[in-house]
Design a protein around this motif. Structure first.
Motif, PDB file in Angstrom:
ATOM      1  N   LYS A   1       0.801  -1.289  -0.110  1.00  0.00           N
ATOM      2  CA  LYS A   1       0.154   0.053  -0.061  1.00  0.00           C
ATOM      3  C   LYS A   1       0.646   1.210  -0.048  1.00  0.00           C
ATOM      4  O   LYS A   1       0.578   2.403   0.030  1.00  0.00           O
ATOM      5  N   GLY A   2       2.148   1.161  -0.117  1.00  0.00           N
ATOM      6  CA  GLY A   2       3.093   2.180   0.011  1.00  0.00           C
ATOM      7  C   GLY A   2       3.590   2.697   1.355  1.00  0.00           C
ATOM      8  O   GLY A   2       4.105   3.773   1.238  1.00  0.00           O
ATOM      9  N   PHE A   3       3.409   1.850   2.258  1.00  0.00           N
ATOM     10  CA  PHE A   3       3.959   2.356   3.676  1.00  0.00           C
ATOM     11  C   PHE A   3       5.208   1.548   3.985  1.00  0.00           C
ATOM     12  O   PHE A   3       5.194   0.520   3.831  1.00  0.00           O
ATOM     13  N   SER A   4       6.314   2.431   3.823  1.00  0.00           N
ATOM     14  CA  SER A   4       7.774   1.679   4.274  1.00  0.00           C
ATOM     15  C   SER A   4       7.875   1.922   5.820  1.00  0.00           C
ATOM     16  O   SER A   4       7.561   2.814   6.326  1.00  0.00           O
ATOM     17  N   GLY A   5       8.941   1.356   6.083  1.00  0.00           N
ATOM     18  CA  GLY A   5       9.437   1.577   7.401  1.00  0.00           C
ATOM     19  C   GLY A   5       8.536   0.734   8.636  1.00  0.00           C
ATOM     20  O   GLY A   5       8.884   0.538   9.653  1.00  0.00           O
ATOM     21  N   VAL A   6       7.773  -0.251   8.064  1.00  0.00           N
ATOM     22  CA  VAL A   6       6.916  -1.240   9.109  1.00  0.00           C
ATOM     23  C   VAL A   6       7.845  -2.576   8.921  1.00  0.00           C
ATOM     24  O   VAL A   6       7.851  -3.046   7.671  1.00  0.00           O
ATOM     25  N   GLU A   7       8.087  -2.862  10.041  1.00  0.00           N
ATOM     26  CA  GLU A   7       8.693  -4.357  10.003  1.00  0.00           C
ATOM     27  C   GLU A   7       7.870  -5.486  10.714  1.00  0.00           C
ATOM     28  O   GLU A   7       6.967  -5.161  11.709  1.00  0.00           O
ATOM     29  N   LYS A   8       8.194  -6.536  10.329  1.00  0.00           N
ATOM     30  CA  LYS A   8       7.322  -7.804  10.990  1.00  0.00           C
ATOM     31  C   LYS A   8       7.423  -7.778  12.263  1.00  0.00           C
ATOM     32  O   LYS A   8       6.515  -8.024  13.138  1.00  0.00           O
ATOM     33  N   LYS A   9       8.560  -7.583  12.999  1.00  0.00           N
ATOM     34  CA  LYS A   9       8.777  -7.650  14.441  1.00  0.00           C
ATOM     35  C   LYS A   9       7.956  -6.639  15.079  1.00  0.00           C
ATOM     36  O   LYS A   9       7.691  -6.759  16.196  1.00  0.00           O
ATOM     37  N   ASP A  10       7.580  -5.692  14.442  1.00  0.00           N
ATOM     38  CA  ASP A  10       6.804  -4.464  15.142  1.00  0.00           C
ATOM     39  C   ASP A  10       5.234  -4.600  15.074  1.00  0.00           C
ATOM     40  O   ASP A  10       4.532  -4.031  15.621  1.00  0.00           O
ATOM     41  N   ILE A  11       4.789  -5.696  14.489  1.00  0.00           N
ATOM     42  CA  ILE A  11       3.230  -6.169  14.205  1.00  0.00           C
ATOM     43  C   ILE A  11       3.021  -7.204  15.297  1.00  0.00           C
ATOM     44  O   ILE A  11       3.717  -8.139  15.563  1.00  0.00           O
ATOM     45  N   HIS A  12       1.507  -6.997  16.048  1.00  0.00           N
ATOM     46  CA  HIS A  12       1.360  -7.972  16.706  1.00  0.00           C
ATOM     47  C   HIS A  12      -0.031  -8.115  16.745  1.00  0.00           C
ATOM     48  O   HIS A  12      -0.905  -7.237  16.687  1.00  0.00           O
ATOM     49  N   VAL A  13      -0.560  -9.340  16.584  1.00  0.00           N
ATOM     50  CA  VAL A  13      -1.961  -9.727  16.696  1.00  0.00           C
ATOM     51  C   VAL A  13      -2.144 -10.431  18.042  1.00  0.00           C
ATOM     52  O   VAL A  13      -1.331 -11.285  18.335  1.00  0.00           O
ATOM     53  N   ALA A  14      -3.603 -10.224  18.403  1.00  0.00           N
ATOM     54  CA  ALA A  14      -3.698 -10.891  19.687  1.00  0.00           C
ATOM     55  C   ALA A  14      -3.858 -12.496  19.815  1.00  0.00           C
ATOM     56  O   ALA A  14      -3.321 -12.986  20.585  1.00  0.00           O
TER      57      ALA A  14
ATOM     58  N   PRO B   1      -3.429 -15.999  16.847  1.00  0.00           N
ATOM     59  CA  PRO B   1      -3.225 -16.411  15.263  1.00  0.00           C
ATOM     60  C   PRO B   1      -4.517 -16.451  14.523  1.00  0.00           C
ATOM     61  O   PRO B   1      -5.638 -16.640  14.838  1.00  0.00           O
ATOM     62  N   ILE B   2      -4.474 -15.812  13.296  1.00  0.00           N
ATOM     63  CA  ILE B   2      -5.495 -15.543  12.490  1.00  0.00           C
ATOM     64  C   ILE B   2      -5.864 -16.825  11.538  1.00  0.00           C
ATOM     65  O   ILE B   2      -4.987 -17.079  10.732  1.00  0.00           O
ATOM     66  N   LYS B   3      -6.845 -17.593  12.069  1.00  0.00           N
ATOM     67  CA  LYS B   3      -6.956 -18.875  11.448  1.00  0.00           C
ATOM     68  C   LYS B   3      -8.206 -19.082  10.756  1.00  0.00           C
ATOM     69  O   LYS B   3      -8.700 -20.173  10.406  1.00  0.00           O
ATOM     70  N   THR B   4      -9.215 -17.795  10.946  1.00  0.00           N
ATOM     71  CA  THR B   4     -10.736 -18.092  10.527  1.00  0.00           C
ATOM     72  C   THR B   4     -10.852 -17.029   9.541  1.00  0.00           C
ATOM     73  O   THR B   4     -10.135 -15.865   9.654  1.00  0.00           O
ATOM     74  N   THR B   5     -11.909 -16.626   8.658  1.00  0.00           N
ATOM     75  CA  THR B   5     -12.590 -15.709   8.168  1.00  0.00           C
ATOM     76  C   THR B   5     -13.141 -14.697   9.015  1.00  0.00           C
ATOM     77  O   THR B   5     -13.529 -15.246  10.283  1.00  0.00           O
ATOM     78  N   GLY B   6     -13.030 -13.539   8.932  1.00  0.00           N
ATOM     79  CA  GLY B   6     -13.658 -12.387   9.892  1.00  0.00           C
ATOM     80  C   GLY B   6     -13.051 -11.079   9.729  1.00  0.00           C
ATOM     81  O   GLY B   6     -11.967 -10.692   8.862  1.00  0.00           O
ATOM     82  N   GLU B   7     -13.347 -10.317  10.752  1.00  0.00           N
ATOM     83  CA  GLU B   7     -12.604  -9.177  10.866  1.00  0.00           C
ATOM     84  C   GLU B   7     -11.729  -9.060  12.136  1.00  0.00           C
ATOM     85  O   GLU B   7     -12.057  -9.772  13.166  1.00  0.00           O
ATOM     86  N   PHE B   8     -10.533  -8.680  12.113  1.00  0.00           N
ATOM     87  CA  PHE B   8      -9.314  -8.398  13.137  1.00  0.00           C
ATOM     88  C   PHE B   8      -8.651  -7.345  13.195  1.00  0.00           C
ATOM     89  O   PHE B   8      -9.111  -6.063  12.367  1.00  0.00           O
ATOM     90  N   THR B   9      -8.010  -7.004  14.075  1.00  0.00           N
ATOM     91  CA  THR B   9      -7.185  -5.737  14.347  1.00  0.00           C
ATOM     92  C   THR B   9      -5.600  -6.173  14.855  1.00  0.00           C
ATOM     93  O   THR B   9      -5.295  -7.260  15.331  1.00  0.00           O
ATOM     94  N   ALA B  10      -4.701  -5.790  13.984  1.00  0.00           N
ATOM     95  CA  ALA B  10      -3.325  -5.923  14.303  1.00  0.00           C
ATOM     96  C   ALA B  10      -2.829  -4.526  14.810  1.00  0.00           C
ATOM     97  O   ALA B  10      -3.118  -3.491  14.499  1.00  0.00           O
ATOM     98  N   SER B  11      -1.879  -4.668  15.797  1.00  0.00           N
ATOM     99  CA  SER B  11      -1.061  -3.285  16.174  1.00  0.00           C
ATOM    100  C   SER B  11       0.208  -3.289  15.695  1.00  0.00           C
ATOM    101  O   SER B  11       1.013  -4.428  15.728  1.00  0.00           O
ATOM    102  N   ILE B  12       0.682  -2.116  15.366  1.00  0.00           N
ATOM    103  CA  ILE B  12       1.813  -2.057  14.532  1.00  0.00           C
ATOM    104  C   ILE B  12       2.479  -0.871  15.649  1.00  0.00           C
ATOM    105  O   ILE B  12       2.030   0.258  15.564  1.00  0.00           O
ATOM    106  N   LYS B  13       3.783  -1.143  16.308  1.00  0.00           N
ATOM    107  CA  LYS B  13       4.379  -0.245  17.009  1.00  0.00           C
ATOM    108  C   LYS B  13       5.234   0.482  16.204  1.00  0.00           C
ATOM    109  O   LYS B  13       6.320   0.134  15.729  1.00  0.00           O
ATOM    110  N   LEU B  14       4.941   1.811  16.105  1.00  0.00           N
ATOM    111  CA  LEU B  14       5.788   2.776  15.193  1.00  0.00           C
ATOM    112  C   LEU B  14       6.856   3.522  16.057  1.00  0.00           C
ATOM    113  O   LEU B  14       7.884   3.983  15.347  1.00  0.00           O
ATOM    114  N   HIS B  15       6.530   3.898  17.204  1.00  0.00           N
ATOM    115  CA  HIS B  15       7.387   4.563  17.980  1.00  0.00           C
ATOM    116  C   HIS B  15       7.302   3.937  19.563  1.00  0.00           C
ATOM    117  O   HIS B  15       6.396   3.240  19.663  1.00  0.00           O
ATOM    118  N   THR B  16       8.186   4.518  20.459  1.00  0.00           N
ATOM    119  CA  THR B  16       7.691   3.976  21.873  1.00  0.00           C
ATOM    120  C   THR B  16       6.710   4.405  22.415  1.00  0.00           C
ATOM    121  O   THR B  16       6.257   3.786  23.111  1.00  0.00           O
TER     122      THR B  16
END
Length: 106
Positions: free
Chosen positions: A63-76, A78-93
């Motif tokens: 989508k054109g957003f750089s600077g986001v790394e896998k280690k900064d992404i957290h999901v509550a 594991p996403i193993k079903t269809t539906g809507e979810f939320t992921a947290s991305i830590k961008l700064h402390t």
């Protein structure tokens, strides 16, 4: 020596403030985003596999957003079903973006 230390401290704080402002701007842009993943799934909505943090990282980068790394992404959980979810991305402390995810059957 004290003046030099004070000048370096001021420069460091200014640099950190600029980084935080950039992270806050990126946070607002990411929170307006909704990522959709199409995956093969059974009739009950259970996926054949899962949506991983790597998949989320690649979708954000596509989508054109750089600077986001896998280690900064957290999901509550594991996403193993269809539906809507939320992921947290830590961008700064002090800045964390909550990105909406939608998993649909392929």
């Amino acid at each position: 020596s004290v003046k030099q230390f004070a000048a370096e401290k001021y420069a460091h704080l200014k640099k950190m403030q600029i980084k935080k402002e950039g992270a806050e701007k990126l946070c607002r842009e990411l929170e307006a985003l909704k990522l959709t993943f199409q995956r093969k799934a059974g009739d009950d909505g259970k996926l054949f596999g899962s949506v991983t943090t790597h998949d989320i990282e690649e979708a954000v980068k596509s989508k054109g957003f750089s600077g986001v790394e896998k280690k900064d992404i957290h999901v509550a959980e594991p996403i193993k079903t269809t539906g809507e979810f939320t992921a947290s991305i830590k961008l700064h402390t002090d800045v964390t973006a909550n990105v909406k995810l939608e998993v649909v059957k392929e």
